[in-house]
Enzyme design. Structure first.
Site, mmCIF file in Angstrom:
data_model
loop_
_atom_site.group_PDB
_atom_site.id
_atom_site.type_symbol
_atom_site.label_atom_id
_atom_site.label_comp_id
_atom_site.label_asym_id
_atom_site.label_seq_id
_atom_site.Cartn_x
_atom_site.Cartn_y
_atom_site.Cartn_z
ATOM 1 N N HIS A 45 18.374 19.109 -16.407
ATOM 2 C CA HIS A 45 17.257 19.244 -16.822
ATOM 3 C C HIS A 45 16.169 18.358 -16.720
ATOM 4 C CE1 HIS A 45 20.574 20.933 -19.255
ATOM 5 N NE2 HIS A 45 20.067 22.242 -19.163
ATOM 6 N N ASP A 61 21.681 12.880 -17.822
ATOM 7 C CA ASP A 61 21.365 14.346 -17.515
ATOM 8 C C ASP A 61 20.337 14.311 -16.339
ATOM 9 O OD1 ASP A 61 20.625 16.866 -17.566
ATOM 10 O OD2 ASP A 61 19.737 17.010 -19.464
ATOM 11 N N SER A 115 19.797 27.072 -20.388
ATOM 12 C CA SER A 115 19.037 25.958 -21.008
ATOM 13 C C SER A 115 17.872 25.431 -19.957
ATOM 14 C CB SER A 115 19.706 24.789 -21.072
ATOM 15 O OG SER A 115 20.689 24.422 -20.005
#
Length: 378
Positions: A357, A354, A133
């Site tokens: 990311h 998060d 990802s």
């Protein structure tokens, strides 16, 4: 406007003279335009040559973040391709300062990302990101950068089980993402899901691509229900588990052997994206007690990260040194470690925390600026 007539015995008539002057003017304008166009090509070529010369003397991965009002490179609200994991402004991030930082190498200036130039240079080519990802994060940033440069360009989107492709039809450029958590294979067998450290069957899909950008690390230390395998296999030996750094090195060596055996450097350029860091442990940046990135709004000042490089980054460097084919390390680790402010935190479509990311627009645009700088210098 004049209408041309035949030349008289005494010389040019007034209308003939008018036409003659118009013809001369047209020729002069055409010559000026051609000269300007040629000058543009010469300037672009000269600029590229100067950058190549500078890059030989400059480590673009050593530097610091500086505030610059000319950033970000595009308006994220105008990019329709950002997934909800990364679209921080859409999901309510109130502070915007993180968008206005530029990476400044110590001894040179990076060329600003030029999407049209990128597409012209790679007309008819295929560019593929291979990884997890974080590669998706990187890939989506490049799509937005290119879309911002040619917003009216015809774009075709295609997706199958493992590959997503954006094709900029006007330039015949395909920007692809191949989803692979480990690069090496995971296969279902009678005993369960087996991570095969010395098997890389998916590599056949990566051949015949002009630019390959590889990435892996995020999933190597996953455990419990998020771990997508049950056993590890190397040769004929099967293990219930293994030191994850040892396993990472072995898997990366299998990928390195694939590069040496399958890549033709005359037709394919290979990159390895450095280790992308997360920011959950404030002790790493001298803020004990901080357990996530939720309140971070500015980069770490200076050129070094307090806790230093993660061990995985050292493994990557050591493995790359052993590859005989040219592989360019897109060494984004330290400059990304300094950006504890650039994660989505809770400003994403899932509302989960998060700190792994990155927001788009944001830090991955700099990764692509560095990729662009490398591509025009190789």
């Amino acid at each position: 406007m004049c209408i041309c007539v035949a030349r008289t015995e005494m010389g040019f008539g007034s209308r003939s003279l008018c036409c003659f002057l118009v013809a001369v003017s047209v020729i002069m304008i055409a010559c000026i335009c051609s000269a300007d166009e040629l000058a543009g090509h010469v300037n672009k070529s000269t600029s590229t040559m100067k950058w190549k010369d500078k890059q030989r003397k400059c480590n673009v991965f050593e530097g610091q973040w500086v505030y610059d009002d000319s950033y970000p490179l595009y308006n994220s609200s105008a990019c329709p391709y950002i997934r909800k994991e990364f679209d921080c402004l859409k999901y309510g991030r109130p502070d915007h300062r993180y968008l206005h930082y530029k990476w400044q190498p110590k001894e040179c200036d990076l060329p600003r990302f030029d999407g049209e130039d990128f597409l012209r240079r790679f007309k008819g080519k295929k560019i593929m990101f291979i990884g997890d990802s974080v590669s998706l994060n990187h890939w989506q940033s490049l799509i937005c950068l290119l879309h911002a440069a040619v917003p009216l360009s015809n774009i075709i989107q295609e997706t199958n089980s493992s590959i997503s492709t954006f094709t900029f039809q006007d330039y015949e450029v395909s920007v692809m993402l191949y989803h692979s958590l480990y690069l090496v294979d995971i296969e279902m067998e009678q005993i369960g899901r087996v991570l095969k450290l010395d098997s890389l069957k998916n590599g056949k899909t990566w051949k015949q691509v002009d630019v390959l950008i590889f990435n892996t690390w995020l999933w190597w230390y996953r455990r419990g229900i998020s771990q997508p395998w049950d056993y590890i296999q190397e040769g004929d030996k099967i293990y219930k588990d293994m030191d994850r750094m040892v396993a990472f090195r072995k898997g990366l060596m299998t990928w390195a052997n694939w590069v040496d055996s399958n890549v033709n450097p005359k037709s394919t350029r290979v990159f390895f994206q450095g280790i992308s860091p997360s920011h959950y442990n404030g002790r790493e940046w001298n803020e004990p007690g901080v357990t996530n990135c939720s309140k971070e709004s500015e980069p770490i000042s200076g050129e070094t990260y307090p806790s230093g490089l993660p061990p995985a980054a050292i493994v990557v460097e050591e493995v790359l040194k052993g590859i005989s084919k040219p592989v360019y390390l897109l060494d984004i680790t330290t400059l990304s470690q300094l950006r504890k402010d650039a994660h989505p935190s809770s400003y994403n479509g899932f509302k989960g925390m998060d700190c792994t990311h990155w927001c788009i627009a944001g830090l991955p645009d700099t990764w692509n600026q560095l990729l662009y700088a490398a591509l025009i210098s190789l």
